[in-house]
Structure formats: structure tokens, C-alpha cells
Design a protein around this motif. Structure first.
Motif, PDB file in Angstrom:
ATOM      1  N   LYS A   1     -17.231 -13.237 -32.525  1.00 20.24           N
ATOM      2  CA  LYS A   1     -16.304 -12.470 -31.718  1.00 20.24           C
ATOM      3  C   LYS A   1     -16.636 -10.997 -31.825  1.00 20.24           C
ATOM      4  CE  LYS A   1     -12.138 -15.278 -31.365  1.00 20.24           C
ATOM      5  NZ  LYS A   1     -10.683 -15.296 -31.516  1.00 20.24           N
TER       6      LYS A   1
ATOM      7  N   SER B   1     -16.273  -7.455 -25.191  1.00 25.09           N
ATOM      8  CA  SER B   1     -15.531  -8.272 -26.151  1.00 25.09           C
ATOM      9  C   SER B   1     -14.056  -8.238 -25.776  1.00 25.09           C
ATOM     10  CB  SER B   1     -15.733  -7.753 -27.582  1.00 25.09           C
ATOM     11  OG  SER B   1     -15.257  -6.429 -27.707  1.00 25.09           O
ATOM     12  N   GLY B   2     -13.321  -9.280 -26.145  1.00 29.27           N
ATOM     13  CA  GLY B   2     -11.904  -9.336 -25.820  1.00 29.27           C
ATOM     14  C   GLY B   2     -11.630  -9.195 -24.339  1.00 29.27           C
ATOM     15  N   TYR B   3     -12.472  -9.796 -23.518  1.00 31.86           N
ATOM     16  CA  TYR B   3     -12.405  -9.601 -22.069  1.00 31.86           C
ATOM     17  C   TYR B   3     -11.395 -10.508 -21.383  1.00 31.86           C
ATOM     18  CZ  TYR B   3     -16.092 -12.932 -23.274  1.00 31.86           C
ATOM     19  OH  TYR B   3     -16.819 -13.934 -23.870  1.00 31.86           O
ATOM     20  N   GLY B   4     -10.817 -11.450 -22.128  1.00 30.60           N
ATOM     21  CA  GLY B   4      -9.817 -12.327 -21.542  1.00 30.60           C
ATOM     22  C   GLY B   4     -10.406 -13.632 -21.035  1.00 30.60           C
ATOM     23  N   PRO B   5      -9.554 -14.620 -20.752  1.00 31.72           N
ATOM     24  CA  PRO B   5     -10.040 -15.934 -20.307  1.00 31.72           C
ATOM     25  C   PRO B   5     -10.532 -15.906 -18.860  1.00 31.72           C
ATOM     26  CG  PRO B   5      -7.644 -15.860 -20.271  1.00 31.72           C
ATOM     27  CD  PRO B   5      -8.088 -14.565 -20.875  1.00 31.72           C
TER      28      PRO B   5
ATOM     29  N   GLN C   1     -14.081 -16.284 -26.777  1.00 31.72           N
ATOM     30  CA  GLN C   1     -14.595 -15.102 -26.080  1.00 31.72           C
ATOM     31  C   GLN C   1     -15.699 -14.396 -26.887  1.00 31.72           C
ATOM     32  OE1 GLN C   1     -11.237 -12.633 -24.857  1.00 31.72           O
ATOM     33  NE2 GLN C   1     -10.086 -14.470 -24.331  1.00 31.72           N
TER      34      GLN C   1
ATOM     35  N   VAL D   1     -13.842 -16.041 -17.674  1.00 34.95           N
ATOM     36  CA  VAL D   1     -15.186 -15.568 -17.349  1.00 34.95           C
ATOM     37  C   VAL D   1     -16.154 -16.749 -17.233  1.00 34.95           C
ATOM     38  CG1 VAL D   1     -17.165 -14.232 -18.181  1.00 34.95           C
ATOM     39  CG2 VAL D   1     -14.851 -13.302 -18.391  1.00 34.95           C
TER      40      VAL D   1
ATOM     41  N   LEU E   1     -15.547 -19.795 -23.948  1.00 34.65           N
ATOM     42  CA  LEU E   1     -15.411 -18.599 -23.120  1.00 34.65           C
ATOM     43  C   LEU E   1     -13.963 -18.140 -23.007  1.00 34.65           C
ATOM     44  CD1 LEU E   1     -17.894 -19.622 -20.279  1.00 34.65           C
ATOM     45  CD2 LEU E   1     -18.236 -17.783 -21.936  1.00 34.65           C
ATOM     46  N   ASP E   2     -13.029 -19.087 -22.924  1.00 34.58           N
ATOM     47  CA  ASP E   2     -11.633 -18.721 -22.684  1.00 34.58           C
ATOM     48  C   ASP E   2     -10.873 -18.362 -23.959  1.00 34.58           C
ATOM     49  OD1 ASP E   2     -12.086 -19.175 -20.028  1.00 34.58           O
ATOM     50  OD2 ASP E   2     -11.237 -21.194 -20.019  1.00 34.58           O
TER      51      ASP E   2
ATOM     52  N   GLU F   1     -18.974 -12.218 -27.886  1.00 31.36           N
ATOM     53  CA  GLU F   1     -19.478 -10.956 -27.349  1.00 31.36           C
ATOM     54  C   GLU F   1     -20.598 -11.216 -26.341  1.00 31.36           C
ATOM     55  OE1 GLU F   1     -18.718  -7.906 -31.093  1.00 31.36           O
ATOM     56  OE2 GLU F   1     -20.719  -8.709 -30.730  1.00 31.36           O
TER      57      GLU F   1
END
Length: 230
Positions: free
Chosen positions: A230, A191-195, A131, A197, A127-128, A133
Motif C-alpha cells: 500500500k 496511492s489511496g485513490y479509492g475503489p 489499492q 480503478v 484494486l478496490d 501503489e
């Protein structure tokens, strides 16, 4: 089977060759949870309908319902947290001095779920760092009740189940000039939401109306899916 064998099964089945694969992960539990091949929402179609067929036409009552207004639809909403918000009467557009016998009364019916991503089989390193989709999809009925009948709000939350890391909102306007009684699809890919979550909070609201009977807007096929890429 050894942990390494369970890991290989996960990699082979879901194509995780580029994802972080730490030995600390319980790969047997991951494989049995199948987080990459199923809808993570519970009870995605409370009305027992699918988008593959048109929504059912509303049954006109033989006699007007003169009882107290109803604001909660019938359905199996297990797995959802629900609430109803009754809206004020809308008297706009009524000529001054007109005699009003009855006005429609509208309400929003809200349904929400929270998906715990670690509990369904994902791990922190995935997740971190990787990441994957997070794919959101929903289908709602063109009920023709109002120009605003549907809202969607999805948030990706941190470990405290409160901090918002990313979010997506949909509030479409319906075209009432042409009768169309179909399902309308709504989708979004995070996507590319950052660590950080750890949870997905899925909330949608659909409009209902009471006027000589109860008329509601239905939905089907709500889903939260994890793409192993990803």
C-alpha cells in the motif's frame, strides 16, 4: 500445481501477505502475468535509448532542408497511439518592419497507451480494497527547443474506461539560460485513490521544431509499475 500452490508462489515472490487473496482468482494466470515485477507499458523506449547514457547530440545537416516541414519523429512507436499537433508560427519578439526569411514551426507529438489492470493480472478485490501503489515514471530530453517541451497526463479510469478516479499532470518550464543536455526524470505515485480503478491512461507530449531541418525532443524509460504494498 494446484491453485493453492500457485497462490503461495505469488504471495512468497511478491510479498502479498496483507493483500486480499480470494480463491476465485486464477493464481496460475496471475503468476504467469507477473503484474508486480514488470513495466506494464509496451515499448517504453521507442528511440532505443536509456537514461544511463546522455541523449545523443543532434546531427547538423550539411545543407539546410528546404523541403516541406516535417512534424513526426523517426522511431518505433509500436504499442503507442500517436498524433501530431502543428502549432502556429511564433512571431513574438520580432521587431516591427524586420524582414523575415523563415520562422521555426513547432509541433507537439503526443503518445499514449491504456493499461488494462485486470488483463495484466490484477484482481478486483486487490484494486478496490487494498489499492496497491501505482508508480509512474518517465524521462525526457532537455532539447533546449523551447521553455515548454514536455507534458505528462496520467489518469486512473473506472470500468467504463472513461470515468476519471484520479489523475496527475506535469507541465514543467525549462531554464534555457544554461545549456544542459541531459535526461530529466518525472515520477508520481498514486496511492489511496479509492475503489473502482481498472485502467491506467498514460499520455505524454514532446515538442518538435522544424527550421532548416527537423529537431525533436526524445524520451525513454516510460513506465507504469504496480507496487505490491500500500
Amino acid at each position: 500445481m494446484s491453485s493453492e500452490q500457485w497462490k503461495k508462489r505469488c504471495v512468497d515472490e511478491w510479498g502479498l501477505q496483507d493483500a486480499p487473496l480470494p480463491d476465485s482468482v486464477d493464481w496460475k494466470s496471475v503468476y504467469e502475468s507477473k503484474p508486480f515485477s514488470r513495466n506494464l507499458l509496451k515499448n517504453s523506449s521507442p528511440y532505443g535509448l536509456t537514461k544511463d547514457g546522455p541523449p545523443p547530440e543532434a546531427d547538423l545537416p550539411e545543407e539546410p532542408d528546404r523541403g516541406p516541414p516535417r512534424f513526426v519523429p523517426e522511431g518505433d512507436f509500436s504499442g503507442w497511439t500517436t498524433r501530431s499537433e502543428v502549432l502556429p508560427y511564433d512571431s513574438s519578439g520580432i521587431p516591427e518592419g524586420a524582414v523575415i526569411c523563415q520562422l521555426p514551426q513547432a509541433s507537439w507529438f503526443t503518445m499514449e497507451q491504456v493499461v488494462d489492470l485486470k488483463a495484466v493480472g490484477l484482481w478486483e478485490e486487490l484494486l478496490d480494497g487494498f489499492q496497491p501503489e501505482i508508480v509512474i515514471q518517465d524521462w525526457y530530453e532537455e532539447s533546449q527547443l523551447h521553455k515548454f517541451i514536455y507534458q505528462l497526463h496520467v489518469r486512473l479510469l473506472g470500468a467504463d474506461n472513461t470515468t476519471v478516479i484520479a489523475e496527475h499532470t506535469v507541465n514543467p518550464t525549462e531554464d534555457l539560460s544554461i545549456y544542459s543536455h541531459n535526461w530529466k526524470g518525472v515520477s508520481h505515485v498514486f496511492s489511496g485513490y479509492g475503489p473502482g480503478v481498472r485502467y491506467v491512461h498514460f499520455l505524454h507530449r514532446l515538442k518538435n521544431q522544424f527550421l532548416n531541418g527537423f529537431w525533436n525532443t526524445m524520451f525513454t524509460g516510460s513506465s507504469v509499475m504496480i507496487n505490491p504494498n500500500k
